[in-house]
Design a protein around this motif. Sequence first.
Motif, mmCIF file in Angstrom:
data_model
loop_
_atom_site.group_PDB
_atom_site.id
_atom_site.type_symbol
_atom_site.label_atom_id
_atom_site.label_comp_id
_atom_site.label_asym_id
_atom_site.label_seq_id
_atom_site.Cartn_x
_atom_site.Cartn_y
_atom_site.Cartn_z
ATOM 1 N N ARG A 230 1.567 3.614 -18.014
ATOM 2 C CA ARG A 230 1.824 2.671 -19.108
ATOM 3 C C ARG A 230 0.732 2.755 -20.178
ATOM 4 O O ARG A 230 1.024 2.664 -21.377
ATOM 5 N N LEU A 231 -0.503 2.961 -19.769
ATOM 6 C CA LEU A 231 -1.611 3.101 -20.722
ATOM 7 C C LEU A 231 -1.360 4.284 -21.650
ATOM 8 O O LEU A 231 -1.526 4.177 -22.866
ATOM 9 N N ARG A 232 -0.938 5.397 -21.101
ATOM 10 C CA ARG A 232 -0.616 6.580 -21.924
ATOM 11 C C ARG A 232 0.464 6.246 -22.958
ATOM 12 O O ARG A 232 0.359 6.602 -24.120
ATOM 13 N N GLU A 233 1.517 5.570 -22.505
ATOM 14 C CA GLU A 233 2.605 5.195 -23.414
ATOM 15 C C GLU A 233 2.106 4.304 -24.543
ATOM 16 O O GLU A 233 2.461 4.494 -25.707
ATOM 17 N N SER B 256 -5.346 -3.548 -23.946
ATOM 18 C CA SER B 256 -5.828 -4.622 -23.079
ATOM 19 C C SER B 256 -4.822 -5.767 -23.022
ATOM 20 O O SER B 256 -4.459 -6.241 -21.946
ATOM 21 N N ARG B 257 -4.376 -6.202 -24.182
ATOM 22 C CA ARG B 257 -3.440 -7.326 -24.238
ATOM 23 C C ARG B 257 -2.156 -7.011 -23.473
ATOM 24 O O ARG B 257 -1.714 -7.785 -22.619
ATOM 25 N N VAL B 258 -1.555 -5.855 -23.743
ATOM 26 C CA VAL B 258 -0.267 -5.521 -23.132
ATOM 27 C C VAL B 258 -0.415 -5.249 -21.633
ATOM 28 O O VAL B 258 0.372 -5.757 -20.819
ATOM 29 N N LEU B 259 -1.411 -4.487 -21.242
ATOM 30 C CA LEU B 259 -1.577 -4.167 -19.816
ATOM 31 C C LEU B 259 -1.859 -5.412 -18.980
ATOM 32 O O LEU B 259 -1.340 -5.554 -17.870
ATOM 33 N N ARG B 260 -2.660 -6.325 -19.511
ATOM 34 C CA ARG B 260 -2.957 -7.548 -18.750
ATOM 35 C C ARG B 260 -1.738 -8.455 -18.646
ATOM 36 O O ARG B 260 -1.594 -9.187 -17.670
ATOM 37 N N GLU B 261 -0.847 -8.404 -19.628
ATOM 38 C CA GLU B 261 0.402 -9.170 -19.537
ATOM 39 C C GLU B 261 1.338 -8.556 -18.499
ATOM 40 O O GLU B 261 1.980 -9.267 -17.729
ATOM 41 N N GLU B 262 1.436 -7.237 -18.490
ATOM 42 C CA GLU B 262 2.386 -6.544 -17.626
ATOM 43 C C GLU B 262 1.891 -6.341 -16.194
ATOM 44 O O GLU B 262 2.700 -6.178 -15.286
ATOM 45 N N PHE B 263 0.583 -6.314 -15.990
ATOM 46 C CA PHE B 263 0.008 -6.101 -14.658
ATOM 47 C C PHE B 263 -0.948 -7.246 -14.342
ATOM 48 O O PHE B 263 -2.153 -7.160 -14.600
ATOM 49 N N PRO B 264 -0.434 -8.330 -13.762
ATOM 50 C CA PRO B 264 -1.261 -9.522 -13.512
ATOM 51 C C PRO B 264 -2.501 -9.268 -12.654
ATOM 52 O O PRO B 264 -3.498 -9.975 -12.786
ATOM 53 N N HIS B 265 -2.468 -8.241 -11.798
ATOM 54 C CA HIS B 265 -3.639 -7.976 -10.963
ATOM 55 C C HIS B 265 -4.858 -7.595 -11.818
ATOM 56 O O HIS B 265 -5.996 -7.782 -11.392
ATOM 57 N N LEU B 266 -4.641 -7.097 -13.026
ATOM 58 C CA LEU B 266 -5.761 -6.765 -13.912
ATOM 59 C C LEU B 266 -6.450 -8.029 -14.412
ATOM 60 O O LEU B 266 -7.664 -8.044 -14.627
ATOM 61 N N LYS B 267 -5.688 -9.104 -14.565
ATOM 62 C CA LYS B 267 -6.275 -10.388 -14.988
ATOM 63 C C LYS B 267 -7.136 -10.985 -13.883
ATOM 64 O O LYS B 267 -8.189 -11.553 -14.147
ATOM 65 N N SER B 268 -6.674 -10.850 -12.656
ATOM 66 C CA SER B 268 -7.404 -11.471 -11.550
ATOM 67 C C SER B 268 -8.653 -10.684 -11.162
ATOM 68 O O SER B 268 -9.620 -11.257 -10.680
ATOM 69 N N PRO C 6 -12.544 -10.057 -15.981
ATOM 70 C CA PRO C 6 -12.497 -11.079 -17.039
ATOM 71 C C PRO C 6 -11.876 -10.537 -18.337
ATOM 72 O O PRO C 6 -11.195 -11.254 -19.056
ATOM 73 N N THR C 7 -12.118 -9.278 -18.619
ATOM 74 C CA THR C 7 -11.464 -8.561 -19.718
ATOM 75 C C THR C 7 -11.191 -7.166 -19.185
ATOM 76 O O THR C 7 -11.882 -6.695 -18.278
ATOM 77 N N LEU C 8 -10.203 -6.481 -19.747
ATOM 78 C CA LEU C 8 -9.879 -5.162 -19.211
ATOM 79 C C LEU C 8 -10.950 -4.135 -19.545
ATOM 80 O O LEU C 8 -11.405 -3.399 -18.677
#
Length: 149
Positions: A44-47, A94-106, A109-111
């Motif tokens: 997803r990051l590549r996309e 950062s914004r999109v990945l943290r929305e789509e992959f909640p484990h990154l938020k937990s 603190p920031t991606l």
Amino acid sequence: MYIDRVAVTRKARRFSGGVYALGLHVVWCPKYRRPVLDGQVAVRLRELLEQKAAERGWEITVLEVMPDHVHLFVKHDPKSSASYVANQFKGFTSRVLREEFPHLKSKLPTLWSSSYFAASAGTVPAETVLKYIETQRERPRQKEMGEQA
């Protein structure tokens, strides 16, 4: 290794004020250099990076997503600074990945870490530019213009 490949594919672009061929090598890491960029997150990051580049009219020449960092070589316009290019990619992803992959938020603190590495890469070696500048007074046109003045 991949800079040679980039130099071969580089083409100058035109805009109303001139011609340019600007390339930027950018590297950045997740916060605490955690190895979270794997599997579906990496795909997803590549996309997202390709999407942002297309939106801005930039061209990604080389992209390598490692579990704990990203290497990117991008051709950009002359109005975009290195910090602007890096922050456009980092903020959007950062914004999109943290929305789509909640484990990154937990986990973080920031991606992304707040820092990055950026280096410009041109098609002409620095030695060639230096030699060109140093020999300006020896060029016939310059001598003729100097004699007339």
